[in-house]
Design a protein around this motif. Structure first.
Motif, PDB file in Angstrom:
ATOM      1  N   TRP A  37      24.890  -7.371  51.252  1.00 28.90           N
ATOM      2  CA  TRP A  37      25.649  -8.478  50.662  1.00 28.90           C
ATOM      3  C   TRP A  37      25.362  -8.592  49.160  1.00 28.90           C
ATOM      4  CZ3 TRP A  37      23.075 -13.605  49.930  1.00 28.90           C
ATOM      5  CH2 TRP A  37      23.944 -14.581  49.447  1.00 28.90           C
ATOM      6  N   ARG A  43      28.053  -8.303  46.136  1.00 21.77           N
ATOM      7  CA  ARG A  43      28.233  -9.339  45.097  1.00 21.77           C
ATOM      8  C   ARG A  43      28.174  -8.744  43.693  1.00 21.77           C
ATOM      9  NH1 ARG A  43      24.529 -14.480  45.863  1.00 21.77           N
ATOM     10  NH2 ARG A  43      23.022 -12.802  46.074  1.00 21.77           N
ATOM     11  N   GLU A 102      31.533  -6.812  43.124  1.00 20.29           N
ATOM     12  CA  GLU A 102      32.803  -7.532  43.337  1.00 20.29           C
ATOM     13  C   GLU A 102      33.702  -7.450  42.095  1.00 20.29           C
ATOM     14  OE1 GLU A 102      32.808 -10.739  45.945  1.00 20.29           O
ATOM     15  OE2 GLU A 102      34.861  -9.926  46.042  1.00 20.29           O
ATOM     16  N   TYR A 149      31.870  -6.880  53.395  1.00 22.16           N
ATOM     17  CA  TYR A 149      31.056  -6.284  52.323  1.00 22.16           C
ATOM     18  C   TYR A 149      31.369  -4.797  52.141  1.00 22.16           C
ATOM     19  CZ  TYR A 149      28.411 -10.495  53.570  1.00 22.16           C
ATOM     20  OH  TYR A 149      28.048 -11.770  53.886  1.00 22.16           O
TER      21      TYR A 149
END
Lengths: 425, 139
Positions: free
Chosen positions: A320, A324, A327, A354
């Motif tokens: 995750w 992030r 992204e 993800y």
């Protein structure tokens, strides 16, 4: 070695040729250790499926032959019976589901698939990860285990408080079909005390801090057990996973004590068994810097072409975090980014979106293996960046590449820019 | 001729002799050696690039990955294993590796072999009797 009646029967062949070979191996191994008996175990983590180019040469002889040679040290090929102890499979040769890796080694993919079916049918659970404790095999405190994988062993002994030595492919093979392992080393309570004290004089907080501490203390204490003083932040699973893997790479650390963190450690004095430490080490800025420089000593070129994340296999939290950081961004056309996580956690990464984020950025999420085990990297890789002290330690030796070690954020930046700009800050 | 005798505990039985290869660095198996050549490959190791094939390997002990035994097992199958091994520190890695190499092996010595045996010395290992006979090369 003193054997029980049940063990004697196994050695005499009452449970078949494979069990006889397994018990013979355990007796030879126990005598080599100077152990005087075996202990029952019902938690084995080992390696069975043919992986690596040298063992795959045996694959044409069939999986019973692979088991006989590499799990029992038996020249004669015997049929593998169902396992007697709960047994899990550790990391494997390749990710046979991943198109790029599969394409690089179609033959290895076939051998692995056949091996998974064969050993799975005998009762070997295909966790296929270096981190069995992340996907269902969490022992209980005090449980006698027979685990391979140095990063899992140190976690099992220290964080969980279960008991295992660093077993090998052959001893875990023998343990799986006998439910026995030599009663030696960390199975024995009085061998679980610390003999070294590490006085930590700087803040150890983020992932990189924990990796550097592990790498430094592995060099200091080698195979001995340290107890730590001066740690001020609460580590999590992922930090201790990274820390332990690093300590087990630069040294042979199989256990450590952290008062207030590890379950067997009531106090510093208790961890030392009431004795004075054989040696006291200081871990400060100088020691941290030395560990960083040693880990980065193979790196010469800042032009990075491969970024490897997930050694030991990433937790879902780490996947995750990578998602992030990526992204809405796109990695450089000159780099490849591979993120490794156990197959069972990849399912969760897929469902949580993800995997899609990482893919959209140009990266890949892989399972079952790692570049050091598979020896497979994107074609033409010369310079690697990784957030793993263990991978930075082993990859240059195994594959001849240069390796940069840094934080996950530095590694993701390197993937995007194609250049290493990380450092010890 | 200077002859020195050491006494130790049998790990794996048998008798063998050859030239000593000595290191004060602990050895990694997986990621530390190439079983096809018998060479140490660990970047920072003092024996990096040196082969232990057919030598009497004298070393402090094992470190690193649990693939230790498997890599020395592969070395035996590839014909690159040492002729005998002498080490100081017993761990599961080195003991299982010794069993897989199927060569004479001793440990728990009355004197530290690392302070007595040097590269190039001629060493005879009788593991069944627990005796190491060292003939110094310069004598």
């Amino acid at each position: 070695m003193k054997l029980t009646d049940a063990e004697r029967r196994m050695l005499d062949g009452a449970e078949g040729a494979a069990v006889q070979r397994a018990m013979d191996l355990l007796v030879r191994y126990g005598e080599a250790l100077g152990a005087d008996r075996l202990v029952e175990t019902n938690n084995v983590c080992g390696t069975f499926v043919a992986a690596g180019p040298m063992i795959r040469e045996f694959a044409s002889k069939g999986n019973d032959a692979i088991f006989s040679e590499f799990n029992l040290d038996s020249n004669e090929h015997v049929a593998m019976p169902p396992v007697k102890a709960y047994t899990c499979h550790l990391i494997m040769g390749i990710d046979s589901e991943h198109p790029e890796m599969r394409q690089l080694s179609e033959d290895a993919a076939r051998v692995q698939k056949e091996g998974e079916r064969f050993f799975g049918a005998k009762g070997v659970n295909m966790l296929s990860t270096c981190t069995p404790y992340q996907v269902g095999n969490v022992p209980v405190m005090g449980e006698h285990c027979a685990w391979m994988e140095s990063s899992a062993v140190i976690y099992c002994n220290s964080v969980v408080g279960a008991r295992t030595n660093t077993e090998g492919r052959e001893s875990t093979g023998a343990a799986s079909i006998t439910g026995r392992i030599p009663y030696f080393g960390l199975h024995i309570p009085e061998n679980r005390f610390a003999s070294h004290l590490v006085d930590v004089q700087i803040a150890v907080d983020d992932m990189m801090d924990w990796g550097l501490l592990g790498y430094a203390i592995g060099e200091m204490v080698e195979e001995d057990i340290p107890v730590f003083r001066g740690l001020t932040s609460q580590p999590s699973l992922i930090k201790l996973k990274h820390f332990g893997a690093a300590a087990a790479s630069s040294g042979g650390v199989e256990m450590y004590h952290m008062p207030g963190v590890t379950p067997e450690t009531k106090s510093e004095e208790g961890a030392l068994g009431g004795r004075a430490p054989r040696r006291t080490w200081v871990y400060g800025q100088k020691e941290q810097r030395a560990a960083y420089e040693k880990l980065n000593s193979t790196a010469k070129s800042a032009d990075v072409d491969f970024i490897m994340l997930g050694c030991p296999h990433n937790s879902i939290e780490q996947v995750w975090q990578v998602a992030r950081l990526l992204e809405g961004r796109r990695i450089s056309p000159n780099t490849s980014l591979w993120v490794f996580t156990p197959r069972a956690l990849k399912e969760i990464a897929d469902r949580s979106g993800y995997t899609d984020v990482i893919k959209a950025a140009g990266g890949h999420v892989l399972s079952d293996t790692c570049p050091a085990i598979s020896r497979i990297m994107p074609k033409g890789t010369k310079v690697v960046a990784t957030d793993s002290a263990k991978q930075a330690h082993y990859l240059p030796a195994i594959t001849g590449v240069q390796a940069w070690f840094g934080s996950v954020a530095d590694c993701v930046e390197a993937a995007i820019e194609g250049r290493w700009t990380g450092g010890l800050r | 001729m200077t002859r020195i005798l050491l006494h130790g505990r049998k790990v794996v039985g048998g008798v063998s002799e050859g030239e000593a290869l000595v290191t004060r660095d602990t050895i990694s198996g997986w990621g530390g050696i190439d079983p096809r050549t018998g060479k140490v490959v660990e970047t920072h190791h003092e024996l990096c690039g040196v082969s232990f094939k057919d030598k009497i390997l004298v070393f402090p002990g094992a470190k690193g990955s649990s693939g230790w035994s498997q890599y020395f097992h592969l070395a035996r199958l590839a014909g690159t294993a040492p002729k005998a091994i002498l080490y100081n520190r017993t761990t599961t890695k080195v003991a299982l590796g010794a069993v897989m190499m199927r060569v004479p092996a001793l440990t728990d010595f009355d004197r530290d072999p690392l302070s007595i045996i040097e590269n190039g010395d001629w060493v005879r290992v009788d593991a069944d009797q627990g005796i190491v006979e060292v003939t110094k090369k310069d004598s």
